[in-house]
Design an enzyme around this catalytic site. Structure first.
Site, PDB file in Angstrom:
ATOM      1  N   HIS A  16       0.850  -1.207   0.000  1.00  0.00           N
ATOM      2  CA  HIS A  16       0.000   0.000   0.000  1.00  0.00           C
ATOM      3  C   HIS A  16       0.882   1.252   0.000  1.00  0.00           C
ATOM      4  O   HIS A  16       0.633   2.203  -0.744  1.00  0.00           O
ATOM      5  CB  HIS A  16      -0.880   0.064   1.257  1.00  0.00           C
ATOM      6  CG  HIS A  16      -1.929  -1.000   1.353  1.00  0.00           C
ATOM      7  ND1 HIS A  16      -2.117  -1.768   2.466  1.00  0.00           N
ATOM      8  CD2 HIS A  16      -2.890  -1.402   0.461  1.00  0.00           C
ATOM      9  CE1 HIS A  16      -3.132  -2.599   2.280  1.00  0.00           C
ATOM     10  NE2 HIS A  16      -3.621  -2.407   1.077  1.00  0.00           N
ATOM     11  N   LYS A  40     -16.751  -6.593   7.220  1.00  0.00           N
ATOM     12  CA  LYS A  40     -15.465  -7.178   7.603  1.00  0.00           C
ATOM     13  C   LYS A  40     -15.259  -7.058   9.104  1.00  0.00           C
ATOM     14  O   LYS A  40     -15.677  -6.094   9.720  1.00  0.00           O
ATOM     15  CB  LYS A  40     -14.322  -6.470   6.857  1.00  0.00           C
ATOM     16  CG  LYS A  40     -14.272  -6.835   5.393  1.00  0.00           C
ATOM     17  CD  LYS A  40     -13.015  -6.294   4.734  1.00  0.00           C
ATOM     18  CE  LYS A  40     -12.990  -6.612   3.243  1.00  0.00           C
ATOM     19  NZ  LYS A  40     -11.860  -5.992   2.550  1.00  0.00           N
ATOM     20  N   ARG A  89      -2.384  -6.152  -8.143  1.00  0.00           N
ATOM     21  CA  ARG A  89      -1.357  -7.148  -7.827  1.00  0.00           C
ATOM     22  C   ARG A  89      -1.384  -8.251  -8.874  1.00  0.00           C
ATOM     23  O   ARG A  89      -0.988  -8.050  -9.991  1.00  0.00           O
ATOM     24  CB  ARG A  89      -1.609  -7.724  -6.426  1.00  0.00           C
ATOM     25  CG  ARG A  89      -1.236  -6.779  -5.316  1.00  0.00           C
ATOM     26  CD  ARG A  89      -1.774  -7.237  -3.998  1.00  0.00           C
ATOM     27  NE  ARG A  89      -3.233  -7.180  -4.017  1.00  0.00           N
ATOM     28  CZ  ARG A  89      -4.017  -7.460  -2.986  1.00  0.00           C
ATOM     29  NH1 ARG A  89      -3.484  -7.834  -1.861  1.00  0.00           N
ATOM     30  NH2 ARG A  89      -5.317  -7.346  -3.071  1.00  0.00           N
ATOM     31  N   SER A 127      -3.081  -7.678   3.274  1.00  0.00           N
ATOM     32  CA  SER A 127      -3.301  -7.466   4.704  1.00  0.00           C
ATOM     33  C   SER A 127      -3.680  -8.778   5.386  1.00  0.00           C
ATOM     34  O   SER A 127      -3.237  -9.055   6.503  1.00  0.00           O
ATOM     35  CB  SER A 127      -4.427  -6.452   4.923  1.00  0.00           C
ATOM     36  OG  SER A 127      -4.081  -5.215   4.362  1.00  0.00           O
TER      37      SER A 127
HETATM   38  P1  ADP Z   1      -9.966  -3.372  -0.180  1.00  0.00           P
HETATM   39  O1  ADP Z   1     -10.678  -3.898   1.010  1.00  0.00           O
HETATM   40  O2  ADP Z   1     -10.644  -2.219  -0.855  1.00  0.00           O
HETATM   41  O3  ADP Z   1      -9.479  -4.427  -1.155  1.00  0.00           O
HETATM   42  P2  ADP Z   1      -7.257  -3.103   0.661  1.00  0.00           P
HETATM   43  O4  ADP Z   1      -6.828  -2.351   1.854  1.00  0.00           O
HETATM   44  O5  ADP Z   1      -7.063  -4.598   0.699  1.00  0.00           O
HETATM   45  O6  ADP Z   1      -8.724  -2.680   0.454  1.00  0.00           O
HETATM   46  O7  ADP Z   1      -6.548  -2.547  -0.629  1.00  0.00           O
HETATM   47  C1  ADP Z   1      -6.676  -1.215  -1.065  1.00  0.00           C
HETATM   48  C2  ADP Z   1      -6.050  -1.065  -2.433  1.00  0.00           C
HETATM   49  O8  ADP Z   1      -4.664  -1.377  -2.375  1.00  0.00           O
HETATM   50  C3  ADP Z   1      -6.606  -1.991  -3.516  1.00  0.00           C
HETATM   51  O9  ADP Z   1      -6.576  -1.307  -4.755  1.00  0.00           O
HETATM   52  C4  ADP Z   1      -5.643  -3.137  -3.541  1.00  0.00           C
HETATM   53  O10 ADP Z   1      -5.621  -3.794  -4.799  1.00  0.00           O
HETATM   54  C5  ADP Z   1      -4.344  -2.405  -3.284  1.00  0.00           C
HETATM   55  N1  ADP Z   1      -3.336  -3.277  -2.692  1.00  0.00           N
HETATM   56  C6  ADP Z   1      -3.502  -4.182  -1.714  1.00  0.00           C
HETATM   57  N2  ADP Z   1      -2.350  -4.815  -1.430  1.00  0.00           N
HETATM   58  C7  ADP Z   1      -1.419  -4.297  -2.274  1.00  0.00           C
HETATM   59  C8  ADP Z   1      -0.035  -4.554  -2.517  1.00  0.00           C
HETATM   60  N3  ADP Z   1       0.624  -5.491  -1.870  1.00  0.00           N
HETATM   61  N4  ADP Z   1       0.585  -3.801  -3.440  1.00  0.00           N
HETATM   62  C9  ADP Z   1      -0.097  -2.868  -4.135  1.00  0.00           C
HETATM   63  N5  ADP Z   1      -1.398  -2.595  -3.986  1.00  0.00           N
HETATM   64  C10 ADP Z   1      -2.058  -3.293  -3.074  1.00  0.00           C
END
Ligand code: ADP
Length: 161
Positions: A16, A40, A89, A127
């Site tokens: 992120h 969630k 990803r 996450s």
């Molecule tokens: P959501 O619940 O909306 O999927 P996340 O917190 O999991 O929220 O992810 C937010 C954004 O960050 C999404 O666009 C997701 O694809 C991206 N994201 C999650 N993990 C990674 C990562 N390891 N590298 C790059 N982008 C990521």
């Protein structure tokens, strides 16, 4: 142009953070928004996640951190943001992200979704994977910012999982 980077960030990972840092070079301002998702069951409450993101983005002058309950496009309208920033990803992200981008476009035509490809080293990082590793006593320092790693260790040490 202002960009919103919406997500659960439970917790924020180095993947992120990489997207945020790169987004900052492309846009005038990046607003990282923790979306409350009642479906969630989160590890950290929203206010704690906001605090964690503030700490690890303190070196970036054009980042703002906020939270929101409701539709992302409504928040984008409110903040006069023209871009929704998302990270891509692996292939499995693609279908869900494309569907979301199309849906958001039908809700408000004034917003464009911009995807940034994840840095190679973070392409399998999520996450939920961080939580799974920490729950079984594994190390997560190479996956999340230092302030977040400390809080995750503290959480699982207390045993309130
Ligand atoms: P959501 O619940 O909306 O999927 P996340 O917190 O999991 O929220 O992810 C937010 C954004 O960050 C999404 O666009 C997701 O694809 C991206 N994201 C999650 N993990 C990674 C990562 N390891 N590298 C790059 N982008 C990521």
């Amino acid at each position: 142009m202002i960009a919103i980077y919406p997500g659960s960030f439970d917790p924020i990972t180095l993947g992120h953070l990489d997207i945020i840092e790169r987004g900052c070079k492309l846009f005038e301002k990046v607003i990282v928004t923790v979306l409350r998702n009642p479906a969630k069951n989160p590890l950290f409450p929203v206010a704690k996640r906001v605090e964690q993101i503030c700490e690890c983005t303190a070196h970036l002058s054009n980042v703002e951190v906020d939270s929101f309950t409701g539709l992302t496009v409504e928040y984008a309208k409110l903040r006069k943001a023209g871009v929704l920033l998302r990270g891509l990803r692996v292939l499995s992200d693609f279908e869900k992200e494309l569907q979301m981008a199309h849906t958001n476009k039908t809700l408000w035509d004034g917003v464009e979704t911009v995807f940034l490809a994840t840095a190679n080293e973070y392409s399998f990082l999520s996450s939920s994977m961080v939580k799974e590793i920490a729950r079984f006593g594994g190390s997560v320092e190479h996956l999340v910012p230092p302030n977040v790693a400390q809080e995750i260790y503290l959480f699982y040490k207390k045993g309130d999982r």
